[in-house]
Write a protein that holds these residues in place. Sequence first.
Motif, PDB file in Angstrom:
ATOM      1  N   GLU A  16      67.144   7.685 -20.578  1.00 17.80           N
ATOM      2  CA  GLU A  16      66.008   8.605 -20.653  1.00 17.80           C
ATOM      3  C   GLU A  16      65.448   8.899 -19.262  1.00 17.80           C
ATOM      4  OE1 GLU A  16      63.274   6.755 -23.299  1.00 17.80           O
ATOM      5  OE2 GLU A  16      64.348   7.365 -25.124  1.00 17.80           O
ATOM      6  N   TYR A  17      65.474   7.891 -18.400  1.00 13.40           N
ATOM      7  CA  TYR A  17      64.963   8.082 -17.043  1.00 13.40           C
ATOM      8  C   TYR A  17      65.768   9.141 -16.300  1.00 13.40           C
ATOM      9  CZ  TYR A  17      63.606   7.054 -12.223  1.00 13.40           C
ATOM     10  OH  TYR A  17      63.166   7.157 -10.926  1.00 13.40           O
ATOM     11  N   PHE A  18      67.106   9.042 -16.368  1.00 11.87           N
ATOM     12  CA  PHE A  18      67.941  10.004 -15.656  1.00 11.87           C
ATOM     13  C   PHE A  18      67.924  11.382 -16.339  1.00 11.87           C
ATOM     14  CE2 PHE A  18      70.037   6.192 -13.751  1.00 11.87           C
ATOM     15  CZ  PHE A  18      69.777   6.520 -12.423  1.00 11.87           C
ATOM     16  N   ASN A  19      67.720  11.411 -17.643  1.00 12.04           N
ATOM     17  CA  ASN A  19      67.572  12.704 -18.321  1.00 12.04           C
ATOM     18  C   ASN A  19      66.309  13.412 -17.850  1.00 12.04           C
ATOM     19  OD1 ASN A  19      69.912  12.440 -19.811  1.00 12.04           O
ATOM     20  ND2 ASN A  19      68.884  11.576 -21.607  1.00 12.04           N
ATOM     21  N   THR A  20      65.264  12.628 -17.612  1.00  9.99           N
ATOM     22  CA  THR A  20      63.994  13.190 -17.156  1.00  9.99           C
ATOM     23  C   THR A  20      64.016  13.512 -15.667  1.00  9.99           C
ATOM     24  OG1 THR A  20      62.832  11.893 -18.833  1.00  9.99           O
ATOM     25  CG2 THR A  20      61.495  12.800 -17.050  1.00  9.99           C
ATOM     26  N   ASN A  21      64.792  12.727 -14.911  1.00 12.03           N
ATOM     27  CA  ASN A  21      64.866  12.898 -13.457  1.00 12.03           C
ATOM     28  C   ASN A  21      66.306  13.268 -13.082  1.00 12.03           C
ATOM     29  OD1 ASN A  21      62.065  11.660 -12.479  1.00 12.03           O
ATOM     30  ND2 ASN A  21      62.891  10.322 -14.082  1.00 12.03           N
ATOM     31  N   ALA A  22      66.713  14.442 -13.509  1.00  8.36           N
ATOM     32  CA  ALA A  22      68.115  14.859 -13.376  1.00  8.36           C
ATOM     33  C   ALA A  22      68.571  14.993 -11.927  1.00  8.36           C
ATOM     34  CB  ALA A  22      68.325  16.189 -14.102  1.00  8.36           C
ATOM     35  N   SER A  23      67.630  15.166 -11.000  1.00  6.92           N
ATOM     36  CA  SER A  23      68.014  15.347  -9.597  1.00  6.92           C
ATOM     37  C   SER A  23      68.387  14.031  -8.926  1.00  6.92           C
ATOM     38  CB  SER A  23      66.875  16.003  -8.818  1.00  6.92           C
ATOM     39  OG  SER A  23      65.727  15.164  -8.810  1.00  6.92           O
ATOM     40  N   LEU A  24      68.029  12.899  -9.530  1.00  8.44           N
ATOM     41  CA  LEU A  24      68.308  11.595  -8.934  1.00  8.44           C
ATOM     42  C   LEU A  24      69.711  11.119  -9.305  1.00  8.44           C
ATOM     43  CD1 LEU A  24      64.927   9.718  -9.557  1.00  8.44           C
ATOM     44  CD2 LEU A  24      65.689  10.871  -7.471  1.00  8.44           C
ATOM     45  N   THR A  25      70.396  10.571  -8.338  1.00  6.68           N
ATOM     46  CA  THR A  25      71.746  10.057  -8.570  1.00  6.68           C
ATOM     47  C   THR A  25      71.841   8.554  -8.358  1.00  6.68           C
ATOM     48  OG1 THR A  25      72.354  10.543  -6.273  1.00  6.68           O
ATOM     49  CG2 THR A  25      72.827  12.238  -7.930  1.00  6.68           C
ATOM     50  N   ILE A  68      76.039  -2.570 -19.342  1.00  7.17           N
ATOM     51  CA  ILE A  68      75.046  -1.611 -18.850  1.00  7.17           C
ATOM     52  C   ILE A  68      75.788  -0.658 -17.917  1.00  7.17           C
ATOM     53  CG2 ILE A  68      72.851  -1.291 -17.641  1.00  7.17           C
ATOM     54  CD1 ILE A  68      72.053  -4.072 -18.423  1.00  7.17           C
ATOM     55  N   PRO A  69      76.303   0.456 -18.431  1.00  7.26           N
ATOM     56  CA  PRO A  69      77.178   1.327 -17.645  1.00  7.26           C
ATOM     57  C   PRO A  69      76.483   2.023 -16.480  1.00  7.26           C
ATOM     58  CG  PRO A  69      76.607   2.363 -19.733  1.00  7.26           C
ATOM     59  CD  PRO A  69      76.108   0.949 -19.806  1.00  7.26           C
ATOM     60  N   PHE A  70      75.178   1.866 -16.378  1.00  5.53           N
ATOM     61  CA  PHE A  70      74.429   2.519 -15.304  1.00  5.53           C
ATOM     62  C   PHE A  70      74.346   1.664 -14.036  1.00  5.53           C
ATOM     63  CE2 PHE A  70      72.730   3.686 -19.473  1.00  5.53           C
ATOM     64  CZ  PHE A  70      72.811   5.069 -19.442  1.00  5.53           C
ATOM     65  N   VAL A  71      74.802   0.427 -14.092  1.00  4.77           N
ATOM     66  CA  VAL A  71      74.612  -0.495 -12.974  1.00  4.77           C
ATOM     67  C   VAL A  71      75.548  -0.176 -11.814  1.00  4.77           C
ATOM     68  CG1 VAL A  71      74.759  -2.898 -12.227  1.00  4.77           C
ATOM     69  CG2 VAL A  71      73.801  -2.343 -14.460  1.00  4.77           C
ATOM     70  N   HIS A  72      74.984  -0.183 -10.619  1.00  7.85           N
ATOM     71  CA  HIS A  72      75.772  -0.055  -9.396  1.00  7.85           C
ATOM     72  C   HIS A  72      75.334  -1.170  -8.455  1.00  7.85           C
ATOM     73  CE1 HIS A  72      77.709   1.474  -5.821  1.00  7.85           C
ATOM     74  NE2 HIS A  72      76.549   1.559  -5.200  1.00  7.85           N
ATOM     75  N   ALA A  87      75.204   7.487 -15.968  1.00  9.62           N
ATOM     76  CA  ALA A  87      76.482   7.087 -16.564  1.00  9.62           C
ATOM     77  C   ALA A  87      77.531   8.168 -16.323  1.00  9.62           C
ATOM     78  CB  ALA A  87      76.307   6.855 -18.063  1.00  9.62           C
ATOM     79  N   ASN A  88      78.778   7.737 -16.218  1.00 11.55           N
ATOM     80  CA  ASN A  88      79.920   8.645 -16.031  1.00 11.55           C
ATOM     81  C   ASN A  88      79.852   9.435 -14.729  1.00 11.55           C
ATOM     82  OD1 ASN A  88      80.918   7.927 -18.637  1.00 11.55           O
ATOM     83  ND2 ASN A  88      79.454   9.360 -19.543  1.00 11.55           N
ATOM     84  N   VAL A  89      79.124   8.900 -13.749  1.00 10.55           N
ATOM     85  CA  VAL A  89      79.056   9.506 -12.423  1.00 10.55           C
ATOM     86  C   VAL A  89      79.772   8.558 -11.456  1.00 10.55           C
ATOM     87  CG1 VAL A  89      77.537  10.136 -10.516  1.00 10.55           C
ATOM     88  CG2 VAL A  89      76.932  10.772 -12.845  1.00 10.55           C
ATOM     89  N   PRO A  90      80.643   9.086 -10.590  1.00 12.33           N
ATOM     90  CA  PRO A  90      81.352   8.205  -9.652  1.00 12.33           C
ATOM     91  C   PRO A  90      80.373   7.361  -8.830  1.00 12.33           C
ATOM     92  CG  PRO A  90      82.268  10.418  -9.598  1.00 12.33           C
ATOM     93  CD  PRO A  90      81.025  10.500 -10.432  1.00 12.33           C
ATOM     94  N   ALA A  91      80.746   6.124  -8.571  1.00 14.65           N
ATOM     95  CA  ALA A  91      79.888   5.241  -7.775  1.00 14.65           C
ATOM     96  C   ALA A  91      79.717   5.813  -6.370  1.00 14.65           C
ATOM     97  CB  ALA A  91      80.514   3.854  -7.694  1.00 14.65           C
TER      98      ALA A  91
END
Length: 258
Positions: A16-25, A68-72, A87-91
């Motif tokens: 939900e955080y990344f959906n709301t803040n789409a500009s953040l990677t 947790i697929p969002f972890v880097h 998620a599903n974004v290259p590291a």
Amino acid sequence: MKDHSKIEKINKVVEEYFNTNASLTIVPVKDLMPAFIKAGIFAKDVKKGLPIRLILRELDAEDQLALIPFVHTERHGEHTYWYFVPANVPAPDAPYKQEKKKPENDPIAIRLNSDETYVIALCDKVLSLTSDRQKRFPFLLGDLHKNGKKQTMLPVDAYYEELQLVVEYKEIQNFRPVTGFDKNKDEDEEEEEERTKTVSREEQRRIYDERRAKVLPENDISLVVISYSDFEYDDKNKIIRNEENDLKIVQKALKDFL
């Protein structure tokens, strides 16, 4: 990790955080603590994100970070920096830029330019191999956590699988306490203090160094220790870098593996 319901809630909050803040990677995990608290996952924040870091380190130790697929992660020396990415974004292929920190005080920049990084790069060059830096082994474990049940796998500076060889670089703090050395303490170090408050960090470092020296050979892995004092160094105990001469020093240390 037993409480999978908490993992599901964490994933939902991050998504939900990344959906709301789409500009953040990419975002440090501590920045989502207010959202985690609001969602009822944690009661309060401690040490700028320690509650979420404890969960991530537990998953990491159990090789379950994929839950947790969002972890880097960015691992530098003995330190781990934790982030969330969509998620599903290259590291990210470059270290996270700490906007609020001065470059000269950025722990990631300091680590990348550290004597340890420099010496291990020389080892790679001498051996014509690429080391696995901060490698962890299931048989090389730290002390029990405060709960008396879990132990963290200890990292080594460099591991050469082809040679079954570990190289450890020892800075001045491995030999005696250094005033002010820990002023840039990172997330993992804060957590370690939570587990080992009864032992000084200098004593804990010595214990873990001795454990590596004992346990690695018992598992048929050779250990070579290279010290800052093997090189020419300045009044701050930092290597005065002269690659031609320094390569000779490293070659001598690794002569049995050439």
